[in-house]
Design a protein around this motif. Sequence first.
Motif, PDB file in Angstrom:
ATOM      1  N   ILE A  95      -6.169  -2.253   8.139  1.00  0.00           N
ATOM      2  CA  ILE A  95      -6.068  -1.677   6.824  1.00  0.00           C
ATOM      3  C   ILE A  95      -6.265  -0.111   6.812  1.00  0.00           C
ATOM      4  CG2 ILE A  95      -6.807  -1.582   4.399  1.00  0.00           C
ATOM      5  CD1 ILE A  95      -6.519  -4.565   4.332  1.00  0.00           C
ATOM      6  N   TYR A  96      -7.121   0.229   7.633  1.00  0.00           N
ATOM      7  CA  TYR A  96      -7.497   1.555   7.589  1.00  0.00           C
ATOM      8  C   TYR A  96      -6.412   2.241   8.480  1.00  0.00           C
ATOM      9  CZ  TYR A  96      -9.433   5.666  10.301  1.00  0.00           C
ATOM     10  OH  TYR A  96      -9.805   6.693  10.908  1.00  0.00           O
ATOM     11  N   PHE A  97      -5.820   1.703   9.548  1.00  0.00           N
ATOM     12  CA  PHE A  97      -4.507   2.238  10.099  1.00  0.00           C
ATOM     13  C   PHE A  97      -3.513   2.629   9.279  1.00  0.00           C
ATOM     14  CE2 PHE A  97      -5.115   3.280  14.505  1.00  0.00           C
ATOM     15  CZ  PHE A  97      -6.197   2.960  14.593  1.00  0.00           C
ATOM     16  N   ALA A  98      -3.252   1.372   8.140  1.00  0.00           N
ATOM     17  CA  ALA A  98      -2.214   1.515   7.201  1.00  0.00           C
ATOM     18  C   ALA A  98      -2.382   2.489   6.094  1.00  0.00           C
ATOM     19  CB  ALA A  98      -1.958   0.150   6.459  1.00  0.00           C
ATOM     20  N   GLU A  99      -3.862   2.639   5.883  1.00  0.00           N
ATOM     21  CA  GLU A  99      -3.981   3.987   4.799  1.00  0.00           C
ATOM     22  C   GLU A  99      -3.695   5.426   5.539  1.00  0.00           C
ATOM     23  OE1 GLU A  99      -4.871   4.055   1.763  1.00  0.00           O
ATOM     24  OE2 GLU A  99      -6.043   2.498   1.250  1.00  0.00           O
TER      25      GLU A  99
ATOM     26  N   HIS B   4     -14.835  -7.708   3.926  1.00  0.00           N
ATOM     27  CA  HIS B   4     -15.286  -6.394   3.319  1.00  0.00           C
ATOM     28  C   HIS B   4     -14.333  -5.278   3.781  1.00  0.00           C
ATOM     29  CE1 HIS B   4     -18.349  -9.277   2.167  1.00  0.00           C
ATOM     30  NE2 HIS B   4     -18.508  -8.639   1.048  1.00  0.00           N
ATOM     31  N   VAL B   5     -14.475  -5.443   5.090  1.00  0.00           N
ATOM     32  CA  VAL B   5     -13.709  -4.112   5.824  1.00  0.00           C
ATOM     33  C   VAL B   5     -12.236  -4.320   5.691  1.00  0.00           C
ATOM     34  CG1 VAL B   5     -13.531  -2.947   7.938  1.00  0.00           C
ATOM     35  CG2 VAL B   5     -15.630  -3.665   7.170  1.00  0.00           C
ATOM     36  N   TYR B   6     -11.691  -5.759   6.069  1.00  0.00           N
ATOM     37  CA  TYR B   6     -10.306  -6.162   5.989  1.00  0.00           C
ATOM     38  C   TYR B   6      -9.747  -6.233   4.416  1.00  0.00           C
ATOM     39  CZ  TYR B   6      -5.688  -7.865   6.587  1.00  0.00           C
ATOM     40  OH  TYR B   6      -4.418  -8.484   6.942  1.00  0.00           O
ATOM     41  N   SER B   7      -9.956  -4.892   3.840  1.00  0.00           N
ATOM     42  CA  SER B   7      -9.535  -4.832   2.318  1.00  0.00           C
ATOM     43  C   SER B   7      -9.483  -3.375   2.147  1.00  0.00           C
ATOM     44  CB  SER B   7     -10.497  -5.580   1.485  1.00  0.00           C
ATOM     45  OG  SER B   7     -11.880  -5.088   1.605  1.00  0.00           O
ATOM     46  N   TYR B   8      -8.468  -2.780   0.897  1.00  0.00           N
ATOM     47  CA  TYR B   8      -8.599  -1.419   0.687  1.00  0.00           C
ATOM     48  C   TYR B   8      -9.660  -0.847   0.249  1.00  0.00           C
ATOM     49  CZ  TYR B   8      -3.707  -3.318   0.539  1.00  0.00           C
ATOM     50  OH  TYR B   8      -2.706  -4.002   0.965  1.00  0.00           O
ATOM     51  N   ALA B   9     -10.153   0.232   0.709  1.00  0.00           N
ATOM     52  CA  ALA B   9     -11.467   0.763   0.318  1.00  0.00           C
ATOM     53  C   ALA B   9     -11.423   0.920  -1.102  1.00  0.00           C
ATOM     54  CB  ALA B   9     -11.646   2.228   1.003  1.00  0.00           C
ATOM     55  N   SER B  10     -10.419   1.270  -1.644  1.00  0.00           N
ATOM     56  CA  SER B  10     -10.374   1.520  -3.003  1.00  0.00           C
ATOM     57  C   SER B  10     -10.276   0.143  -4.015  1.00  0.00           C
ATOM     58  CB  SER B  10      -9.140   2.375  -3.424  1.00  0.00           C
ATOM     59  OG  SER B  10      -8.110   2.011  -2.990  1.00  0.00           O
ATOM     60  N   GLU B  11     -10.097  -0.844  -3.230  1.00  0.00           N
ATOM     61  CA  GLU B  11      -9.997  -2.057  -3.977  1.00  0.00           C
ATOM     62  C   GLU B  11     -11.057  -3.231  -3.573  1.00  0.00           C
ATOM     63  OE1 GLU B  11      -8.041  -2.358  -6.709  1.00  0.00           O
ATOM     64  OE2 GLU B  11      -6.955  -0.378  -6.399  1.00  0.00           O
TER      65      GLU B  11
ATOM     66  N   LEU C  48       1.022  -1.240  -0.073  1.00  0.00           N
ATOM     67  CA  LEU C  48      -0.250  -0.112  -0.067  1.00  0.00           C
ATOM     68  C   LEU C  48       0.809   1.142  -0.029  1.00  0.00           C
ATOM     69  CD1 LEU C  48      -2.918   1.337   0.273  1.00  0.00           C
ATOM     70  CD2 LEU C  48      -2.500   1.270   2.812  1.00  0.00           C
ATOM     71  N   THR C  49       1.852   1.338   0.843  1.00  0.00           N
ATOM     72  CA  THR C  49       2.934   2.392   1.034  1.00  0.00           C
ATOM     73  C   THR C  49       3.574   2.701  -0.356  1.00  0.00           C
ATOM     74  OG1 THR C  49       3.182   2.075   3.352  1.00  0.00           O
ATOM     75  CG2 THR C  49       4.582   3.550   2.182  1.00  0.00           C
TER      76      THR C  49
END
Length: 645
Positions: free
Chosen positions: A555-559, A199-206, A159-160
């Motif tokens: 994943i939210y935290f990683a974003e 659904h939540v453990y996935s990138y919002a954009s993907e 993601l980074t």
Amino acid sequence: MSGVGSPQALAAAMGADEIRGLIDAADVPSLLAALAHATGDRSLAPGDLWLDPDLALQPDGGWDTGQVQRARDLAADGLRRLAASQSAINGPDDDLVLPLIDWLTGADLDDGYRQMLTEELAVTRDLRTPEPIRGDAWPPQGSVDYPVAVIGAGMSGILTAHRLKQAGIDCIVLEKNGDVGGTWLENTYPGCRVDVFNHVYSYASEQRPDWPEYHSSQPVLLDYFRDCARRWGIGDRIRFDVTVESMTWHDDARHWVIRIDTPDGRDEITAAAAVSAVGQLNRPLVPDIAGIDTFAGTQFHSSAWRHDIAWDGLRVAVIGTGASALQFIPHLAEAAAHVTVFQRTPPWLVPRPVYHEPLAPGLLKLFEIVPGYAHWFRLRLFWCTHEGTVGALRRDPAWDGPLDEAVSPRNDEARRLLTLYLESQFGDRPELLAKVVPDYPVGAKRVVLDNGIWASTLKRPNVELVSDGIERIEPSGVRGTDGRLHRADVIVFGTGFRASEFLTPMRVAGRGGADLHDTWNGDARAYNGVCVAGFPNLFCVYGPNTNIVVNGSIIYFAECAAHYVVECLRLLAARGAAAMDCKPDAYDRYCERMDEHNAQMAWGISGVNSWYKSPSGRIAQNWPLPLIDYWRQTRRPEESDFEML
Ligand code: NAP
């Protein structure tokens, strides 16, 4: 993978019975929001069907019978009109989306919260795409091999790299394994699946509208992350089978020198900035149990599963009853002759009936045919779980009950409900029930999801739960503190990870040669979970105090952290500085704030052992505040908290 459905397919699917069937399978509140969005008709999400923000996720939104019927009629009408209009949503129209977010959450949101949720909705485009960093002021041209070195190609590393690429910053990703995926590559034990809604453990954009299950299995997750890396076009930036041995900050050159071990031998690269995306749960913890080396059979850790073993006829000893063990023990119990489970501390089980369930075909069909429905469905899941039950884990000063049992009336109520659940599962086996009810507050350790499989496994005739301690390991098995020898051909360690040893075994030297691990002295800390004073241009993603416990998705935290890293680099470019270093007083203030809040949480109050704590007992892992707070504090760097170099 966009999750935007097709009205043409919808038109072909319409028929009265079919519509009814689809609505039966739907989460109606999010379907109404999607239909209102797709048709542009806000009356499909009317005020008299306002959702109660305090109600947990319920397919009927917590409405009364009349409201449920009205909602279903509106949904049927919306589906028909959408099919007739053949329309498709055009983009994130704030005038429409924001009121619909207000409606779906039922909450009085401020602008920041709405923006965060709009990013999570990500309908039709990725609102987290950073603006390119302009100009050539950073990094200093020609002085380094790479502007940024990202360490790790797991969920947060790829993601980074993606966000940096979008911002126009080149990077190299150094990955010790031969593939992307991190924890989802390494943990291949049977039964491994994500215990957050995927659904939540996935990138919002993907988004994947076609997740096969609510909690998909490891191969599905691994495919997802591989696919993201491929579609983001970052594959050529990743060097696989490369282990970072050390990183040294050079004060004069103002860059990092990174020593790596590669298949071709040792090498050195330079980078203006380094991002650690090495995860928290990837260095296996094999406990130092007396006699461990004398065992004559096979022994291994759950993260290094031995797929070559034919279990039929074998006696197996499993040490540990955490999230991993509770996933693989049911499979071992099916395959092996006998399984002895050594439990030191029982986990609280949280019932999740859909834990192993596929998504209903009607729901998958709706994702396919209603534009944006997968996004609105995900947003509702995100909203209903983003604070989850974390409020019940916070200390209530008015609570005068024993703190080793509960930290608030809500926490006590959670204890009562989860005890009832255990009683419903083990009531027919009092000797087991006595062993599986925890004696610490709910949330002091990681809770484990259950759909009844744990009780049915422990009740099997070939399974024994041992809750007395382990005396030692001997050549032929494990001897308990009661003197009994439990014979075993194989020992499986489900004993977790060295979570508090952030960034080990890398050696990291910062300004003036200061060693990171000496600086931390066993208690990892980071300002915003990202920056460490004295270590310029070193950024952590999923760093100290960014782990969440019963709410949201990492994943939210990683974003948030990846966004913050990009914004730090943008600040450097704007100031024409080579590097930035967090000021010690800002760093200390921030860490004290984390400690104060963690001291109010069940995991900070209880004396029970957990991987949330460092050896000193300090909570080095967990985030103790609402999710929105992390979003707010990672929008952009507070310049006065940094020294520019
Ligand atoms: P864990 O939660 O740390 O559990 C380790 C287990 O081993 C505990 O039961 C622990 O007992 C026991 N143990 C450790 N040392 C021992 C010793 N010397 N003697 C006896 N027992 C010992 O590890 P995990 O199950 O691998 O899970 C770690 C984390 O990974 C989870 O909390 C979760 O966040 C994540 N995870 C996620 C998923 C998912 O999403 N699918 C799946 C698995 C794991 P004590 O409790 O007494 O320490």
